[in-house]
Design a protein around this motif. Structure first.
Motif, PDB file in Angstrom:
ATOM      1  N   ARG A   1      46.170  26.590  47.520  1.00 19.66           N
ATOM      2  CA  ARG A   1      45.980  26.004  45.491  1.00 19.66           C
ATOM      3  C   ARG A   1      46.090  26.881  44.820  1.00 19.66           C
ATOM      4  NH1 ARG A   1      44.869  21.814  48.880  1.00 19.66           N
ATOM      5  NH2 ARG A   1      43.103  20.898  48.419  1.00 19.66           N
ATOM      6  N   LEU A   2      46.535  28.104  44.758  1.00 23.41           N
ATOM      7  CA  LEU A   2      46.945  29.034  44.191  1.00 23.41           C
ATOM      8  C   LEU A   2      48.792  29.169  43.674  1.00 23.41           C
ATOM      9  CD1 LEU A   2      44.540  32.031  45.819  1.00 23.41           C
ATOM     10  CD2 LEU A   2      44.369  30.872  44.137  1.00 23.41           C
ATOM     11  N   SER A   3      48.883  29.572  42.638  1.00 23.39           N
ATOM     12  CA  SER A   3      50.094  29.403  42.141  1.00 23.39           C
ATOM     13  C   SER A   3      50.588  31.438  42.011  1.00 23.39           C
ATOM     14  CB  SER A   3      50.134  28.950  40.621  1.00 23.39           C
ATOM     15  OG  SER A   3      49.554  27.544  40.424  1.00 23.39           O
ATOM     16  N   LEU A   4      52.000  31.808  42.971  1.00 24.85           N
ATOM     17  CA  LEU A   4      52.701  32.793  42.915  1.00 24.85           C
ATOM     18  C   LEU A   4      53.023  32.745  41.083  1.00 24.85           C
ATOM     19  CD1 LEU A   4      52.895  35.368  44.908  1.00 24.85           C
ATOM     20  CD2 LEU A   4      55.311  34.261  45.552  1.00 24.85           C
ATOM     21  N   LYS A   5      52.793  33.729  40.326  1.00 24.58           N
ATOM     22  CA  LYS A   5      53.772  34.077  39.183  1.00 24.58           C
ATOM     23  C   LYS A   5      54.467  34.763  39.899  1.00 24.58           C
ATOM     24  CE  LYS A   5      49.427  32.659  36.613  1.00 24.58           C
ATOM     25  NZ  LYS A   5      48.325  32.250  37.849  1.00 24.58           N
ATOM     26  N   GLU A   6      55.152  35.837  40.179  1.00 25.18           N
ATOM     27  CA  GLU A   6      55.521  37.121  40.799  1.00 25.18           C
ATOM     28  C   GLU A   6      55.350  36.842  41.873  1.00 25.18           C
ATOM     29  OE1 GLU A   6      54.912  40.075  38.702  1.00 25.18           O
ATOM     30  OE2 GLU A   6      55.293  39.642  36.551  1.00 25.18           O
ATOM     31  N   ASN A   7      56.005  37.968  43.266  1.00 30.33           N
ATOM     32  CA  ASN A   7      56.473  39.152  44.397  1.00 30.33           C
ATOM     33  C   ASN A   7      54.526  39.084  44.680  1.00 30.33           C
ATOM     34  OD1 ASN A   7      58.892  37.958  44.982  1.00 30.33           O
ATOM     35  ND2 ASN A   7      60.037  39.960  44.276  1.00 30.33           N
ATOM     36  N   ILE A   8      54.031  39.798  43.585  1.00 36.31           N
ATOM     37  CA  ILE A   8      52.880  40.141  43.283  1.00 36.31           C
ATOM     38  C   ILE A   8      51.815  39.619  42.654  1.00 36.31           C
ATOM     39  CG2 ILE A   8      51.120  42.080  44.040  1.00 36.31           C
ATOM     40  CD1 ILE A   8      53.444  43.314  45.199  1.00 36.31           C
ATOM     41  N   THR A   9      50.878  38.627  42.870  1.00 40.89           N
ATOM     42  CA  THR A   9      50.269  38.265  41.957  1.00 40.89           C
ATOM     43  C   THR A   9      48.863  38.159  42.106  1.00 40.89           C
ATOM     44  OG1 THR A   9      51.512  35.866  41.640  1.00 40.89           O
ATOM     45  CG2 THR A   9      49.529  35.959  40.758  1.00 40.89           C
ATOM     46  N   GLU A  10      48.206  39.241  40.960  1.00 42.80           N
ATOM     47  CA  GLU A  10      46.700  39.068  41.480  1.00 42.80           C
ATOM     48  C   GLU A  10      45.281  38.412  40.632  1.00 42.80           C
ATOM     49  OE1 GLU A  10      42.738  42.321  39.944  1.00 42.80           O
ATOM     50  OE2 GLU A  10      45.200  43.119  38.857  1.00 42.80           O
ATOM     51  N   VAL A  11      44.913  37.998  41.802  1.00 43.41           N
ATOM     52  CA  VAL A  11      43.879  36.759  41.742  1.00 43.41           C
ATOM     53  C   VAL A  11      42.559  37.534  41.802  1.00 43.41           C
ATOM     54  CG1 VAL A  11      43.174  35.048  42.953  1.00 43.41           C
ATOM     55  CG2 VAL A  11      45.537  35.561  43.353  1.00 43.41           C
ATOM     56  N   PHE A  12      41.924  36.960  40.735  1.00 44.97           N
ATOM     57  CA  PHE A  12      41.002  36.962  39.981  1.00 44.97           C
ATOM     58  C   PHE A  12      39.555  36.249  40.252  1.00 44.97           C
ATOM     59  CE2 PHE A  12      44.383  38.944  36.973  1.00 44.97           C
ATOM     60  CZ  PHE A  12      43.936  40.433  37.152  1.00 44.97           C
ATOM     61  N   PRO A  13      38.311  36.809  39.943  1.00 43.17           N
ATOM     62  CA  PRO A  13      37.167  35.758  40.596  1.00 43.17           C
ATOM     63  C   PRO A  13      36.785  34.551  39.670  1.00 43.17           C
ATOM     64  CG  PRO A  13      36.734  38.188  40.459  1.00 43.17           C
ATOM     65  CD  PRO A  13      37.985  37.861  40.200  1.00 43.17           C
ATOM     66  N   GLU A  14      37.796  34.181  38.816  1.00 45.22           N
ATOM     67  CA  GLU A  14      37.745  33.230  37.561  1.00 45.22           C
ATOM     68  C   GLU A  14      38.935  31.987  38.021  1.00 45.22           C
ATOM     69  OE1 GLU A  14      39.022  36.832  35.026  1.00 45.22           O
ATOM     70  OE2 GLU A  14      37.472  36.565  37.052  1.00 45.22           O
ATOM     71  N   ASP A  15      39.994  32.699  38.829  1.00 47.23           N
ATOM     72  CA  ASP A  15      40.736  31.877  39.029  1.00 47.23           C
ATOM     73  C   ASP A  15      40.405  31.246  40.903  1.00 47.23           C
ATOM     74  OD1 ASP A  15      42.449  33.066  37.563  1.00 47.23           O
ATOM     75  OD2 ASP A  15      43.421  34.245  38.822  1.00 47.23           O
ATOM     76  N   LEU A  16      39.356  31.497  41.694  1.00 47.53           N
ATOM     77  CA  LEU A  16      39.025  31.344  42.622  1.00 47.53           C
ATOM     78  C   LEU A  16      38.300  30.343  42.372  1.00 47.53           C
ATOM     79  CD1 LEU A  16      38.549  34.709  44.429  1.00 47.53           C
ATOM     80  CD2 LEU A  16      39.996  32.616  45.186  1.00 47.53           C
TER      81      LEU A  16
END
Length: 232
Positions: free
Chosen positions: A48-63
């Protein structure tokens, strides 16, 4: 507690977060594991998440914006709870959706990327925490099964050629370029995979450290599979 880590002298096992952060490293133990069998569908979160770069930080609000099944929601609650526990402890956790790390291929005789066995270093007393929820998991290895690369004669000789400066500045050169943090594994050595779902605390090289820092490495990612990693 019976599991794959119980016989390993390098690893201390705990059953709560409180024990994880309050147990002291001692003797050969420089890795502590909060051993857990997690419920929930972490793969659903990754898809369900989107990879924007090779490493994408995911924040609680994203979850929180993800529409998930019951099992996906269980996984989300586990991650959010881990982030909260570490934040309240005073750490700065980061949740990363990870395709790959940057490779260091500048020199053919030594590597300083995270795929190489290495230790973490800090000027202040701290620890490394990590948990892999999905994808390939990291490895650790006992210090006795490794050798610091800068002490291997042929590597040291090439580093001195690379330095090409005063002898008294050579050790500083090694530290400034992080060469001293990387280790060669002995032939026949057996790394320990950290597996999925367990929250780990690894010893870091810092001025007040009483044990050897934990030698570890990032795994080679599996093809077409992202990692979901909590680290701080």
């Amino acid at each position: 507690m019976c599991n794959t880590f119980s016989a390993n002298k390098q690893i201390g096992l705990v059953s709560t977060f409180s024990d994880l952060v309050n147990t002291n490293f001692e003797g050969e133990i420089n890795a502590l594991c909060w051993y857990r069998n997690l419920e929930g569908d972490f793969n659903e979160i990754v898809t369900r998440l989107s990879l924007k770069e090779n490493i994408t930080e995911v924040f609680p609000e994203d979850l929180m914006t993800l529409e998930l099944s019951e099992k996906g929601n269980t996984a989300r609650e586990i991650i959010l709870n881990d982030l909260q526990l570490l934040t309240e402890f005073g750490a700065s956790p980061s949740l990363n959706l990870l395709k790959c790390y940057e490779r260091d291929d500048e020199f053919d005789f030594i590597s300083t990327d995270v795929y190489s066995f290495h230790v973490d270093r800090s000027p202040i007393a701290t620890d490394t925490f990590l948990c892999t929820y999905h994808g390939a998991a990291s490895d650790i290895i006992p210090n006795s099964q490794t050798e610091q690369k800068i002490l291997i004669p042929e590597i040291r000789a090439k580093l001195k050629e690379l330095h090409d400066g005063p002898e008294e500045e050579f050790e500083d050169f090694l530290k400034e370029n992080y060469f001293d943090l990387h280790y060669q594994v002995h032939e026949g050595a057996e790394p320990v995979n950290l597996e999925l779902g367990h929250l780990w605390r690894l010893a870091v090289d810092h001025p007040k450290q009483k044990v050897l820092p934990c030698v570890h490495r990032a795994p080679i990612e599996r093809e077409r599979e992202y990692r979901l990693l909590l680290i701080c």
